[in-house]
Enzyme design. Structure first.
Site, PDB file in Angstrom:
ATOM      1  N   ASN A  13       0.862  -1.181   0.000  1.00 31.58           N
ATOM      2  CA  ASN A  13       0.000   0.000   0.000  1.00 31.58           C
ATOM      3  C   ASN A  13       0.898   1.232   0.000  1.00 31.58           C
ATOM      4  O   ASN A  13       1.493   1.565   1.016  1.00 31.58           O
ATOM      5  CB  ASN A  13      -0.911  -0.013   1.232  1.00 31.58           C
ATOM      6  CG  ASN A  13      -1.755   1.253   1.337  1.00 31.58           C
ATOM      7  OD1 ASN A  13      -1.866   2.022   0.390  1.00 31.58           O
ATOM      8  ND2 ASN A  13      -2.360   1.474   2.503  1.00 31.58           N
ATOM      9  N   LYS A  15       0.042   4.250  -0.249  1.00 35.33           N
ATOM     10  CA  LYS A  15      -0.620   5.419   0.343  1.00 35.33           C
ATOM     11  C   LYS A  15      -0.429   6.641  -0.565  1.00 35.33           C
ATOM     12  O   LYS A  15      -0.405   6.498  -1.781  1.00 35.33           O
ATOM     13  CB  LYS A  15      -0.131   5.644   1.778  1.00 35.33           C
ATOM     14  CG  LYS A  15      -0.331   4.404   2.650  1.00 35.33           C
ATOM     15  CD  LYS A  15      -0.195   4.680   4.115  1.00 35.33           C
ATOM     16  CE  LYS A  15      -0.452   3.400   4.904  1.00 35.33           C
ATOM     17  NZ  LYS A  15      -0.479   3.649   6.359  1.00 35.33           N
ATOM     18  N   HIS A  98      -9.955   1.228   4.646  1.00 34.47           N
ATOM     19  CA  HIS A  98      -8.728   1.419   5.431  1.00 34.47           C
ATOM     20  C   HIS A  98      -9.016   2.379   6.582  1.00 34.47           C
ATOM     21  O   HIS A  98      -9.846   3.283   6.457  1.00 34.47           O
ATOM     22  CB  HIS A  98      -7.620   1.976   4.536  1.00 34.47           C
ATOM     23  CG  HIS A  98      -6.259   1.919   5.150  1.00 34.47           C
ATOM     24  ND1 HIS A  98      -5.829   2.855   6.076  1.00 34.47           N
ATOM     25  CD2 HIS A  98      -5.236   1.046   4.988  1.00 34.47           C
ATOM     26  CE1 HIS A  98      -4.590   2.550   6.441  1.00 34.47           C
ATOM     27  NE2 HIS A  98      -4.212   1.464   5.809  1.00 34.47           N
ATOM     28  N   GLU A 100      -7.523   4.839   7.676  1.00 34.58           N
ATOM     29  CA  GLU A 100      -7.326   6.250   7.340  1.00 34.58           C
ATOM     30  C   GLU A 100      -8.544   6.810   6.603  1.00 34.58           C
ATOM     31  O   GLU A 100      -8.879   7.987   6.741  1.00 34.58           O
ATOM     32  CB  GLU A 100      -6.050   6.399   6.513  1.00 34.58           C
ATOM     33  CG  GLU A 100      -4.801   6.128   7.348  1.00 34.58           C
ATOM     34  CD  GLU A 100      -3.586   5.707   6.539  1.00 34.58           C
ATOM     35  OE1 GLU A 100      -2.564   5.406   7.166  1.00 34.58           O
ATOM     36  OE2 GLU A 100      -3.662   5.670   5.296  1.00 34.58           O
ATOM     37  N   GLU A 169      -5.741  -4.874  10.508  1.00 28.52           N
ATOM     38  CA  GLU A 169      -4.715  -3.855  10.747  1.00 28.52           C
ATOM     39  C   GLU A 169      -5.013  -3.120  12.048  1.00 28.52           C
ATOM     40  O   GLU A 169      -5.863  -2.218  12.071  1.00 28.52           O
ATOM     41  CB  GLU A 169      -4.681  -2.856   9.598  1.00 28.52           C
ATOM     42  CG  GLU A 169      -4.243  -3.445   8.270  1.00 28.52           C
ATOM     43  CD  GLU A 169      -3.829  -2.357   7.299  1.00 28.52           C
ATOM     44  OE1 GLU A 169      -2.683  -2.387   6.848  1.00 28.52           O
ATOM     45  OE2 GLU A 169      -4.654  -1.473   7.020  1.00 28.52           O
ATOM     46  N   GLY A 175       2.005   2.461  10.824  1.00 28.91           N
ATOM     47  CA  GLY A 175       2.955   3.566  10.737  1.00 28.91           C
ATOM     48  C   GLY A 175       3.692   3.881  12.028  1.00 28.91           C
ATOM     49  O   GLY A 175       4.472   4.830  12.087  1.00 28.91           O
ATOM     50  N   SER A 211       2.903  -2.095  10.390  1.00 27.18           N
ATOM     51  CA  SER A 211       4.349  -2.109  10.643  1.00 27.18           C
ATOM     52  C   SER A 211       4.989  -3.466  10.337  1.00 27.18           C
ATOM     53  O   SER A 211       5.799  -3.977  11.109  1.00 27.18           O
ATOM     54  CB  SER A 211       4.648  -1.688  12.083  1.00 27.18           C
ATOM     55  OG  SER A 211       4.261  -0.342  12.300  1.00 27.18           O
ATOM     56  N   GLY A 233       4.657   1.217   4.743  1.00 28.77           N
ATOM     57  CA  GLY A 233       5.917   1.906   4.472  1.00 28.77           C
ATOM     58  C   GLY A 233       6.987   1.043   3.841  1.00 28.77           C
ATOM     59  O   GLY A 233       7.733   1.493   2.960  1.00 28.77           O
TER      60      GLY A 233
END
Length: 249
Positions: A13, A15, A98, A100, A169, A175, A211, A233
């Site tokens: 992902n 992002k 998600h 977010e 998640e 993150g 993570s 990430g």
């Protein structure tokens, strides 16, 4: 429960990161990698770069997808992107719900359900994200929160449930650099798996996200009910993403 663990699925992902120049190196590194013996790979990238992914990854072993989808097929919905449009780009995946999106854009369980339907109607696999906040985790109600989210997913037509992927998640891990304990994640995954099987749904892949790094991915993949990872990430670092994808037992 009638479940047989299959090949792992590792999705990246990106992002809201990337540029044509930065993407080119990442995509080039994914073009000729053969992980058919280890896992299925894919990346979910920002809308403007979908065509760049099509040009770079067509014919490779890495598939591509988007990070959101409109619940509507067309209309006066400025800023929205429909499943019909994503299908034209050859998207195999789309991330739905998600945290977010839920937290920053106010998406509800009902919104997520409608977006799942929109994806499936266009032969795109929705990767449905669920997870608890840090406050919920500390309050000891994680399982209750996850159960509510899964029950919402189970409102999908029974024939469509086998066409989804679920990604657990924990929001407090996304993150943060602090992943969930693999045993804790396994317990959550087992509960999700049992709820699906109790409803007569088997062989749905359930990923872990939050993570995921090369130094902890093996411990997650070793768990019986964790079928892969939704990588944030680390998917932007070619070497890290390849290291996670190439883990074998």
């Amino acid at each position: 429960m009638g479940y047989k663990k299959s090949a792992r699925l590792v999705l990246g992902n990106w992002k809201m990161f990337g540029s044509f120049f930065e993407n080119a190196r990442l995509l080039k590194g994914l073009q000729s990698i053969d992980y058919s013996l280890y896992c299925e790979m894919g990346i979910c990238i920002p809308f403007p770069y979908l065509y760049q992914a099509v040009l770079s990854l067509q014919g490779s072993n890495c598939s591509w997808g988007a990070q959101d989808i409109s619940m509507y097929s067309s209309g006066a919905y400025t800023g929205e992107v429909s499943g019909i449009m994503l299908k034209e780009f050859g998207c195999k995946w789309v991330i739905v719900g998600h945290s977010e999106r839920r937290m920053l854009h106010g998406e509800t369980d009902l919104d997520v359900l409608r977006k799942m339907e929109a994806a499936i109607n266009n032969d795109i696999t929705p990767v449905v994200c669920i997870g608890e906040t840090l406050e919920q985790y500390k309050s000891g109600i994680s399982f209750k929160i996850i159960e509510k989210q899964v029950r919402s997913i189970l409102q999908l037509k029974h024939s469509s449930l086998s066409k989804i992927v679920i990604s657990y998640e924990p929001i407090w891990a996304i993150g943060s650099g602090i992943a969930a304990n693999p045993d804790y994640a396994q317990n959550i995954h087992y509960m999700i798996r049992k709820m699906l099987s109790d409803d007569g749904v088997f062989n749905v892949k359930i990923l872990y996200g939050g993570s995921v790094k090369p130094n902890n991915a093996f411990d997650f993949f070793a768990m019986p009910d964790i079928d892969g990872a939704l990588v944030g990430g680390a998917s932007l670092v070619l070497e890290d993403f390849l290291a996670i994808s190439s883990i074998k037992f």
